[in-house]
Scaffold this motif. Structure first.
Motif, PDB file in Angstrom:
ATOM      1  N   LYS A   3       0.832  -1.199   0.000  1.00  0.00           N
ATOM      2  CA  LYS A   3       0.000   0.000   0.000  1.00  0.00           C
ATOM      3  C   LYS A   3       0.872   1.258   0.000  1.00  0.00           C
ATOM      4  O   LYS A   3       1.887   1.327   0.669  1.00  0.00           O
ATOM      5  CB  LYS A   3      -0.881  -0.030   1.248  1.00  0.00           C
ATOM      6  N   GLU A  87      -5.466   3.555  -5.190  1.00  0.00           N
ATOM      7  CA  GLU A  87      -6.316   3.541  -4.005  1.00  0.00           C
ATOM      8  C   GLU A  87      -7.137   4.835  -3.902  1.00  0.00           C
ATOM      9  O   GLU A  87      -8.336   4.806  -3.590  1.00  0.00           O
ATOM     10  CB  GLU A  87      -5.472   3.367  -2.745  1.00  0.00           C
ATOM     11  N   LEU A  88      -6.502   5.971  -4.167  1.00  0.00           N
ATOM     12  CA  LEU A  88      -7.206   7.246  -4.091  1.00  0.00           C
ATOM     13  C   LEU A  88      -8.343   7.320  -5.106  1.00  0.00           C
ATOM     14  O   LEU A  88      -9.418   7.839  -4.807  1.00  0.00           O
ATOM     15  CB  LEU A  88      -6.225   8.409  -4.281  1.00  0.00           C
ATOM     16  N   LYS A  89      -8.121   6.783  -6.308  1.00  0.00           N
ATOM     17  CA  LYS A  89      -9.172   6.756  -7.327  1.00  0.00           C
ATOM     18  C   LYS A  89     -10.386   5.983  -6.823  1.00  0.00           C
ATOM     19  O   LYS A  89     -11.521   6.403  -7.030  1.00  0.00           O
ATOM     20  CB  LYS A  89      -8.658   6.122  -8.626  1.00  0.00           C
ATOM     21  N   THR A  90     -10.143   4.854  -6.153  1.00  0.00           N
ATOM     22  CA  THR A  90     -11.265   4.044  -5.653  1.00  0.00           C
ATOM     23  C   THR A  90     -12.043   4.777  -4.568  1.00  0.00           C
ATOM     24  O   THR A  90     -13.203   4.469  -4.319  1.00  0.00           O
ATOM     25  CB  THR A  90     -10.801   2.674  -5.103  1.00  0.00           C
ATOM     26  N   LYS A  91     -11.411   5.758  -3.932  1.00  0.00           N
ATOM     27  CA  LYS A  91     -12.077   6.552  -2.893  1.00  0.00           C
ATOM     28  C   LYS A  91     -12.731   7.808  -3.469  1.00  0.00           C
ATOM     29  O   LYS A  91     -13.238   8.641  -2.717  1.00  0.00           O
ATOM     30  CB  LYS A  91     -11.066   6.950  -1.819  1.00  0.00           C
ATOM     31  N   GLY A  92     -12.672   7.973  -4.793  1.00  0.00           N
ATOM     32  CA  GLY A  92     -13.304   9.116  -5.434  1.00  0.00           C
ATOM     33  C   GLY A  92     -12.466  10.373  -5.476  1.00  0.00           C
ATOM     34  O   GLY A  92     -12.963  11.447  -5.821  1.00  0.00           O
ATOM     35  N   VAL A  93     -11.174  10.266  -5.141  1.00  0.00           N
ATOM     36  CA  VAL A  93     -10.279  11.427  -5.196  1.00  0.00           C
ATOM     37  C   VAL A  93      -9.960  11.719  -6.661  1.00  0.00           C
ATOM     38  O   VAL A  93      -9.678  10.803  -7.441  1.00  0.00           O
ATOM     39  CB  VAL A  93      -8.986  11.163  -4.399  1.00  0.00           C
TER      40      VAL A  93
END
Length: 129
Positions: A3, A87-93
């Motif tokens: 991560k 990971e940030l993309k999956t959180k909508g960032v």
């Protein structure tokens, strides 16, 4: 897959009316060792490896901070940039553009909830030695 995470501040970038005068002021009044890019501060990370943080003034009309309309941009030192951006993309960032890679590290950009452009840097500090 390991991560990604932020390790610390990689740089502080800000707009100014006169880059040369600003660098001179910081050099003469606060002892900054300025060069063409600003000032590089050297330190050791938690594992004792050499690391750096960059301080850089930019011209008022720079496009480097866009799409943010702020007069500053933070750069955070990260590990595993690719994984972190995924990971940030999956959180909508909102992730901007594509990763850029240079001999001194990889860079990616995001927008935070206040509209600030944030630069993420997976450094290769040894490139500066």
């Amino acid at each position: 897959m390991k991560k990604g995470k932020v390790l610390g501040i990689g740089g502080v970038f800000f707009k100014t009316e006169n880059v040369s005068e600003t660098k001179d002021w910081y050099k003469n009044n606060l002892g900054f060792n300025t060069d063409d890019w600003g000032c590089t501060f050297w330190w050791k990370d938690n594992e004792g490896k050499k690391a750096s943080t960059q301080w850089s003034p930019f011209t008022k009309d720079t496009k480097h901070f866009q799409p943010s309309d702020k007069d500053f941009m933070f750069n955070y030192r990260v590990e595993n940039l690719v994984e972190l951006l995924e990971e940030l993309k999956t959180k909508g960032v909102k992730v901007l553009g594509k990763i850029e890679e240079y001999d001194y590290g990889k860079f990616g950009w995001i927008i935070d909830l206040d509209g600030n452009k944030i630069e993420l840097w997976e450094p290769k500090d040894e490139a500066f030695l």
